[in-house]
Design an enzyme around this catalytic site. Structure first.
Site, PDB file in Angstrom:
ATOM      1  N   GLY A   1       0.808  -1.218   0.000  1.00 63.11           N
ATOM      2  CA  GLY A   1       0.000   0.000   0.000  1.00 63.11           C
ATOM      3  C   GLY A   1       0.839   1.265   0.000  1.00 63.11           C
ATOM      4  N   CYS A   2       1.936   1.240   0.747  1.00 59.54           N
ATOM      5  CA  CYS A   2       2.810   2.416   0.841  1.00 59.54           C
ATOM      6  C   CYS A   2       3.531   2.669  -0.481  1.00 59.54           C
ATOM      7  CB  CYS A   2       3.840   2.215   1.947  1.00 59.54           C
ATOM      8  SG  CYS A   2       3.123   1.975   3.593  1.00 59.54           S
ATOM      9  N   SER A   3       3.995   1.599  -1.124  1.00 60.21           N
ATOM     10  CA  SER A   3       4.799   1.729  -2.348  1.00 60.21           C
ATOM     11  C   SER A   3       3.968   1.906  -3.610  1.00 60.21           C
ATOM     12  CB  SER A   3       5.683   0.495  -2.527  1.00 60.21           C
ATOM     13  OG  SER A   3       6.667   0.454  -1.533  1.00 60.21           O
TER      14      SER A   3
END
Length: 192
Positions: free
Chosen positions: A77-79
């Site tokens: 999700g972050c990347s």
């Protein structure tokens, strides 16, 4: 004993609530989540290496900055969605909203954050990746949570915080700690 502990907790909570927001110090014991009006603590973070100490309180003392808290570098999700949104909208944050810096903060070490920053981009230096390997900064803001199920330890909640002249003016914290809805770049830029 339980009664004595609850009395101590209440006494600390009452004492903390009588301190003006501008002087309130955030720390690990009975940590309350940061809120509008608070100043951020002078807890060191790290840039490209463990020797590259960064004082975010000093960097955000003047002007407008966005702090983006993420659970983990290189996580899906972050990347794939959360940080790329800030990178792609960085020029709009600076030109349209007067933001001087976007700081991505995670509980990873400085080497991991540096590698992740090279992979995702820094948008001409506007986006900076900062490591909080011991979670001292995140914990001082009350933004830590038990992420043992996913990451094996405590991590940062996913959030975005706007700092203007050293003071928190707006914040978006994901209600489930890790989702990507309220703290997504397109939502934050619309509300600035």
């Amino acid at each position: 004993m339980a009664s004595r502990m609850s009395q101590t907790f209440v006494r600390h909570a009452i004492r903390a609530s009588t301190v003006p927001a501008s002087r309130r110090m955030l720390h690990a014991s009975v940590a309350a989540m940061v809120k509008v009006g608070d100043t951020i603590p002078a807890v060191p973070l790290y840039g490209s290496s463990p020797g590259d100490e960064v004082d975010l309180a000093a960097l955000t003392k003047k002007g407008k900055s966005v702090l983006v808290f993420v659970p983990g570098a290189f996580s899906p999700g972050c990347s794939a969605r959360h940080v790329p949104g800030y990178v792609s909208l960085a020029s709009k944050f600076t030109s349209d909203k007067g933001v001087s810096g976007i700081y991505i903060i995670s509980g990873n070490d400085a080497f991991v954050m540096n590698a992740w920053g090279r992979e995702l981009g820094a948008a001409e230096g506007t986006v900076k990746y900062l490591a909080d390997p011991s979670l001292k900064f995140v914990s001082a803001l009350g933004l830590d949570f038990d992420a043992s199920k996913f990451f094996g330890n405590k991590r940062s909640k996913r959030a975005a915080v706007v700092i203007e002249n050293g003071e928190v003016t707006k914040m978006w914290v994901e209600p489930d700690n890790t989702g990507i809805s309220v703290s997504e770049a397109k939502n934050v830029i619309e509300e600035l």
